[in-house]
Design an enzyme around this catalytic site. Structure first.
Site, PDB file in Angstrom:
ATOM      1  N   GLU A  68       0.852  -1.183   0.000  1.00 37.11           N
ATOM      2  CA  GLU A  68       0.000   0.000   0.000  1.00 37.11           C
ATOM      3  C   GLU A  68       0.893   1.241   0.000  1.00 37.11           C
ATOM      4  O   GLU A  68       1.970   1.234   0.583  1.00 37.11           O
ATOM      5  CB  GLU A  68      -0.905   0.000   1.232  1.00 37.11           C
ATOM      6  CG  GLU A  68      -1.891  -1.142   1.233  1.00 37.11           C
ATOM      7  CD  GLU A  68      -3.061  -0.873   2.162  1.00 37.11           C
ATOM      8  OE1 GLU A  68      -3.748   0.136   1.969  1.00 37.11           O
ATOM      9  OE2 GLU A  68      -3.261  -1.674   3.084  1.00 37.11           O
ATOM     10  N   ALA A 152      -9.268  11.115   7.095  1.00 36.25           N
ATOM     11  CA  ALA A 152     -10.326  11.387   8.069  1.00 36.25           C
ATOM     12  C   ALA A 152     -11.216  10.152   8.158  1.00 36.25           C
ATOM     13  O   ALA A 152     -11.677   9.640   7.143  1.00 36.25           O
ATOM     14  CB  ALA A 152     -11.144  12.602   7.644  1.00 36.25           C
ATOM     15  N   ASP A 220      -7.460  -3.138  -7.048  1.00 39.84           N
ATOM     16  CA  ASP A 220      -7.795  -3.757  -5.761  1.00 39.84           C
ATOM     17  C   ASP A 220      -9.144  -3.278  -5.213  1.00 39.84           C
ATOM     18  O   ASP A 220      -9.326  -3.168  -4.018  1.00 39.84           O
ATOM     19  CB  ASP A 220      -6.665  -3.446  -4.771  1.00 39.84           C
ATOM     20  CG  ASP A 220      -6.738  -4.276  -3.498  1.00 39.84           C
ATOM     21  OD1 ASP A 220      -7.162  -5.439  -3.577  1.00 39.84           O
ATOM     22  OD2 ASP A 220      -6.383  -3.761  -2.423  1.00 39.84           O
TER      23      ASP A 220
END
Lengths: 348, 348
Positions: A68, A152, A220
């Protein structure tokens, strides 16, 4: 309070910002991420930097074992906004002090045991997870600060429950098998008849998402989410974009399968794509300008120039695909879903 | 039969060479390696290539979690020979077909389950071991052949039992602790009084080994071996050099601790080092010429030019260290162990 969190995340004074943040490791998922809690403000999901921005994903890695990328999370937020979707919650880059802002204040005892000083004196940790959480893949400061993305967090599930939907164009997540959509060119015909894709905007929402994913080469996208409260008449949430922007030298046409197989797209999306293909509003230029507002730009641009020009190249492919659809169909309205006319009707 | 194996390993006809090789995974150790058995010829230990030759070891990795390098195994054999030690069994580079020469003929069922084709159609496998044996670290052909090192295996332990000795200058293998020798500058005084280092050539053998390791920057020499049959009057075997040549931009002075702390060296070793520091016999030139005979040179030089010039730089450090020892001691013979005089005496 979202504004306060945003202000805090975008602030310049590191020490002040993080005095009251309590980082713990996020369970679930395969790679290390931390939840940063700001009392009275909310939470942010922190993904640390793992590889250099110029590194392309190893060609032998499958999409489901790719790293990632923190800059992919940030760039996906900007791209989604530029496309006019606004379906990715705000993500911002930050430099975080491994010792003062994580190790010294975490309440996560398991996490604490994974901190160490590297041979050259960098502060490192690796956490506990199923992929890449080991001393060979430690996340290390230079010497103390690491780059990362802060997303967030959405309101807690107890306040605003969400539903997770398996994408009809989900990949097989197998090295040997192909998903049905990958071999069946009439796949969309059956999806169009299957709820919730048989009415409302759900199908064009999905196609918007596939355009976003094709542009940033994200393979993904196994699930998407919605807020339960709004039922099926709602927008999609594009969460978890960390595996986008892995490769700039190659495009992945299969990501565009929903558009190719369904030949359907929102009019507002098409207009936005055309705008971003104009010389004066080039997608790469708009992205460069947008990303330059992120605090991590002081370290290095969030996307390399190669990734930015891949965006322009892929945009051409998307527009050409829609052109091909229009030529294959008799009626313009077979392809274009006129959400702008719909909106006018609702307002009048 | 060693000659036959060597001939076979150095041969040019891949298919013929490997028709009768049965690869199985080698147990023990932390990283993937295969034992290739050639009936009637013997065995070879195969270590596959894992990283590009130009890549330096990540500065945040400790010596005990570094990758093993196939080219380090090959280069160590050449360097050891050039230094006149001849204590590394023959190692040669080979291109191996992942499917025909491993998958199709192995009898190792666990190994077979780890083969797959990568997204770009390269043949890959990852084996089973504690470090780096996972789909994220697969070893992949381009598309079918992988580079690797083939080390001639020593005779079976049942025929020629060996003894493994823990090196007195072994590192701590801990991220937080230091070994005794790293903090105690009088450490050699006690080693000199401890069998088997209190007589014969064992101490200067160990110092030879530390010179070899310093030159190739191998921090992972935790043990060495001897043949049991010869007792303590024997040579050392320098096995397992895969973590050498990890960094060319930095030297690691602590590897030279045995020489620095004991101030003792074989005369023949010093003469060889001086020879290799002459313009006409420069170590880097001799190594370049020697390595160019390895079959893998057709793919790329086994060591980059940066590694070759690091050898010259480190050689200067070794010679200077011996000079410093000579200045610190009154008698030349306190530092120099005259193995050449010994040899003359034995022959007369």
């Amino acid at each position: 309070s979202t504004a306060s969190l945003a202000a805090q995340m975008w602030g310049v004074n590191d020490d002040l910002n993080f005095l009251w943040c309590f980082p713990v490791q996020k369970s679930g998922g395969t790679q290390l991420k931390l939840v940063m809690s700001f009392p009275n403000y909310g939470q942010a999901l922190f993904k640390p930097m793992k590889q250099e921005r110029h590194e392309e994903t190893n060609v032998n890695l499958y999409y489901f074992s790719d790293f990632e990328r923190h800059n992919a999370e940030i760039a996906a937020f900007h791209l989604d906004r530029i496309l006019g979707f606004r379906r990715v919650p705000p993500v911002v880059g930050r430099l975080v002090n491994v010792i003062k802002e994580i190790k010294d204040i975490t309440t996560d005892h398991k996490l604490v045991t994974t901190f160490f000083m590297s041979p050259v004196g960098n502060a490192c940790f690796y956490g506990q997870c199923s992929y890449y959480c080991s001393t060979e893949h430690a996340i290390c400061g230079r010497p103390l600060k690491i780059e990362g993305s802060m997303a967030a967090m959405l309101p807690d599930q107890s306040l605003a429950p969400r539903r997770s939907w398996r994408s009809p164009w989900r990949r097989s997540y197998s090295r040997s098998k192909l998903a049905q959509w990958a071999t069946d060119s009439n796949y969309c015909d059956s999806i169009k008849k299957t709820p919730p894709y048989d009415r409302g905007t759900r199908l064009v929402d999905l196609i918007d998402m596939s355009i976003l994913d094709f542009l940033m080469s994200n393979m993904d996208r196994h699930h998407y989410e919605t807020f339960e409260k709004f039922g099926n008449d709602t927008f999609l949430i594009h969460l978890d974009n960390g595996r986008a922007f892995g490769r700039h030298s190659k495009d992945e046409p299969s990501i565009l399968a929903p558009l190719v197989q369904c030949c359907r797209v929102r009019r507002s999306t098409l207009l936005r794509l055309r705008l971003l293909s104009l010389q004066s509003y080039r997608m790469s230029d708009v992205m460069r300008a947008s990303l330059s507002q992120d605090p991590l730009t002081v370290v290095a641009p969030l996307l390399t120039e190669q990734h930015l020009s891949a965006l322009d190249r892929r945009l051409e492919t998307v527009i050409q695909t829609i052109q091909d659809c229009l030529q294959q169909h008799q009626h313009h309205s077979d392809v274009i879903y006129d959400d702008i006319a719909d909106l006018r009707q609702n307002l009048s």
